[in-house]
Motif scaffolding. Structure first.
Motif, PDB file in Angstrom:
ATOM      1  N   ALA A 314       0.983  20.862  -2.389  1.00 58.13           N
ATOM      2  CA  ALA A 314       1.008  22.250  -1.938  1.00 58.13           C
ATOM      3  C   ALA A 314       1.036  23.208  -3.115  1.00 58.13           C
ATOM      4  N   TYR A 315       1.821  22.867  -4.129  1.00 58.69           N
ATOM      5  CA  TYR A 315       1.903  23.733  -5.307  1.00 58.69           C
ATOM      6  C   TYR A 315       0.558  23.807  -6.026  1.00 58.69           C
ATOM      7  N   ARG A 323      -3.621  29.919  -0.153  1.00 57.41           N
ATOM      8  CA  ARG A 323      -2.309  30.168   0.464  1.00 57.41           C
ATOM      9  C   ARG A 323      -2.148  29.415   1.778  1.00 57.41           C
ATOM     10  N   SER A 324      -3.184  29.421   2.588  1.00 59.39           N
ATOM     11  CA  SER A 324      -3.052  28.774   3.898  1.00 59.39           C
ATOM     12  C   SER A 324      -2.853  27.267   3.729  1.00 59.39           C
ATOM     13  N   GLY A 325      -3.620  26.645   2.822  1.00 57.44           N
ATOM     14  CA  GLY A 325      -3.437  25.221   2.585  1.00 57.44           C
ATOM     15  C   GLY A 325      -2.059  24.919   2.018  1.00 57.44           C
ATOM     16  N   MET A 326      -1.591  25.761   1.100  1.00 58.87           N
ATOM     17  CA  MET A 326      -0.260  25.582   0.522  1.00 58.87           C
ATOM     18  C   MET A 326       0.807  25.660   1.608  1.00 58.87           C
ATOM     19  N   ARG A 327       0.693  26.648   2.486  1.00 64.34           N
ATOM     20  CA  ARG A 327       1.720  26.825   3.521  1.00 64.34           C
ATOM     21  C   ARG A 327       1.668  25.698   4.550  1.00 64.34           C
ATOM     22  N   GLU A 328       0.478  25.194   4.835  1.00 65.28           N
ATOM     23  CA  GLU A 328       0.371  24.100   5.801  1.00 65.28           C
ATOM     24  C   GLU A 328       1.070  22.836   5.268  1.00 65.28           C
ATOM     25  N   ILE A 366       9.547  29.216  -3.017  1.00 58.23           N
ATOM     26  CA  ILE A 366       9.598  30.363  -3.929  1.00 58.23           C
ATOM     27  C   ILE A 366       8.488  30.252  -4.966  1.00 58.23           C
ATOM     28  N   SER A 367       8.474  29.127  -5.696  1.00 59.84           N
ATOM     29  CA  SER A 367       7.480  28.981  -6.764  1.00 59.84           C
ATOM     30  C   SER A 367       6.064  28.869  -6.200  1.00 59.84           C
ATOM     31  N   ALA A 368       5.914  28.241  -5.050  1.00 63.66           N
ATOM     32  CA  ALA A 368       4.573  28.110  -4.461  1.00 63.66           C
ATOM     33  C   ALA A 368       4.020  29.476  -4.059  1.00 63.66           C
TER      34      ALA A 368
END
Length: 464
Positions: A314-315, A323-328, A366-368
């Motif tokens: 995700a990071y 963003r969407s892939g990271m949040r998923e 937070i960091s992501a």
């Protein structure tokens, strides 16, 4: 601007004393470059630039000096260099990059090089003084010990086999006891103590495995020791040693049939690949590790390791702006943490990447989020966490530092400073040693009005 820069009191003092590191630092700050930005221009890590500026690493090599002179547009004579001959006897060819001049090439200067001559004279003076023996006492300036530099230097010597005397093999239970001590010092951010324990453990574990190459238990301890060494080298921004340590951990863990340790080594390799800008490779490393047969067992620790690997993937997506892939992927990791928390409670795999729990996933957000360019979402994620819920001092310091980065990205200087001071209260050795923190403090010094708390923090971090 440059005429004013070369004539400031600080620059005059640096020139008079021949402190080329200070000249580089003052010029970098005047050009409003961070350590990382100057390092990228010259081909060094931020921590190596910091070592040159502070005099920890000697700035005497002509090639290194020429790179700094070209990147920062410093007149060569200020660094003790002769003008570099170009194709027709003129200045060396340069190329502009972002308003800063970067050398196209460089080599050692021939003939009577002033820097080499100055270093030779200094060496002769030291040799002569030693031969004559003590006479009048000379004033001695004692520099504060940089625990980060000390730890990296000792790890480097140990990994290269540069021991003052050969280390002895130890029983595996003694190695495990030393590893427990090293992990305890890491979690408590006692890096001065870790600088003694971790290299010593590494040397003894190597000696033990060399004595009996079939000892899987000793190999497993050595692999776990290299995992810890990699985490410290990543923190202290030494990617070259980090690659070596992570790869050794991966090979040892595979040979000792340690799937959790092998997966953690893959996660560390992905972090290093991501920092090098190899995002596809970083994602492939962690997603392949998450799908290994060894991590498919119906075991909470294996499931937690998959959660850590998903967070790392995700990071990587965040760094790519997805963003969407990271949040998923982060939501997937949070769901895993929720299921494990309901069954077990507490933090799993505390010694792997800071542990896996709902709080660990929240800290990761937070960091992501700020890496994906949304500091508001990062701060909102941080405000959902009570730092006391994090399992170790090291994780609490990470929380405050990540919040400081998000505030800095959002332009909130005072909140950034307060977060950095909170990190320092939680873990002073961690805060003072990390190049990432020094970059933040340098940015605050250059971006606006300074205050006594900011100047005090800068001094304690070795930024002058």
């Amino acid at each position: 601007m440059d005429d004013q820069l070369w004539s400031t009191p600080e620059m005059r003092q640096a020139r008079a004393s021949g402190d080329v590191g200070a000249i580089v630092r003052l010029t970098r700050q005047a050009r409003r470059l961070t350590l990382a930005q100057l390092g990228a221009l010259c081909g060094y890590s931020a921590s190596q630039v910091s070592r040159y500026e502070r005099g920890v690493a000697p700035l005497t090599d002509v090639v290194v000096l020429r790179r700094f002179a070209d990147a920062l547009q410093i007149p060569p004579h200020l660094l003790g260099l002769a003008p570099a001959p170009g194709p027709a006897g003129g200045a060396a060819g340069t190329a502009a990059a972002g308003g800063v001049t970067v050398a196209r090439g460089g080599g050692r200067e021939g003939g009577d090089d002033p820097v080499r001559r100055r270093q030779l004279l200094a060496n002769l003076a030291v040799t002569a003084a030693a031969a004559v023996g003590p006479c009048l006492p000379a004033p001695v300036t004692v520099q504060p010990v940089d625990t980060g530099e000390l730890l990296v230097g000792r790890l480097r010597d140990t990994m290269l086999g540069l021991h003052p005397q050969p280390p002895a093999p130890l029983p595996v239970d003694r190695l495990r006891a030393l590893l427990t001590t090293a992990l305890s010092d890491f979690h408590a951010c006692r890096y001065g103590r870790l600088a003694d324990v971790l290299p010593r453990l590494l040397a003894h574990a190597h000696a033990t495995t060399a004595d009996d190459r079939d000892d899987r238990e000793a190999a497993a301890v050595l692999a776990q020791t290299y995992i810890l060494a990699t985490r410290m080298l990543i923190k202290l921004d030494d990617p070259q040693l980090g690659w070596m340590a992570a790869d050794r951990a991966r090979l040892l863990a595979s040979a000792a049939d340690q799937p959790l340790t092998a997966a953690e080594a893959a996660r560390n390799l992905a972090i290093l690949a991501r920092r090098a800008g190899w995002y596809d490779q970083a994602a492939s490393l962690v997603l392949s590790a998450a799908d290994t047969i060894g991590l498919r067992a119906d075991d909470p620790a294996h499931t937690a390791e998959r959660g850590l690997l998903l967070m790392s993937a995700a990071y990587t997506l965040a760094k790519q702006g997805d963003r969407s892939g990271m949040r998923e992927l982060t939501d997937d990791a949070a769901a895993i943490a929720g299921r494990l928390g309901a069954a077990r409670g507490g933090t799993l795999l505390r010694d792997h990447g800071g542990g896996f729990s709902a709080a660990a996933v929240a800290l990761h957000r937070i960091s992501a989020e700020y890496s994906a360019g949304d500091p508001g979402a990062a701060i909102a994620a941080g405000r959902s966490i009570h730092p006391g819920s994090l399992p170790t001092v090291e994780r609490r310091a990470r929380y405050h530092t990540d919040m400081a980065r998000a505030f800095a990205q959002w332009g909130r200087r005072e909140e950034c400073l307060r977060a950095l001071l909170a990190a320092e209260r939680a873990a002073p050795e961690e805060t003072h040693a990390r190049p990432a923190v020094r970059d933040l403090v340098s940015g605050l010094l250059l971006s606006g009005r300074t205050s006594p708390p900011l100047r005090g923090l800068a001094a304690r971090c070795g930024i002058t």
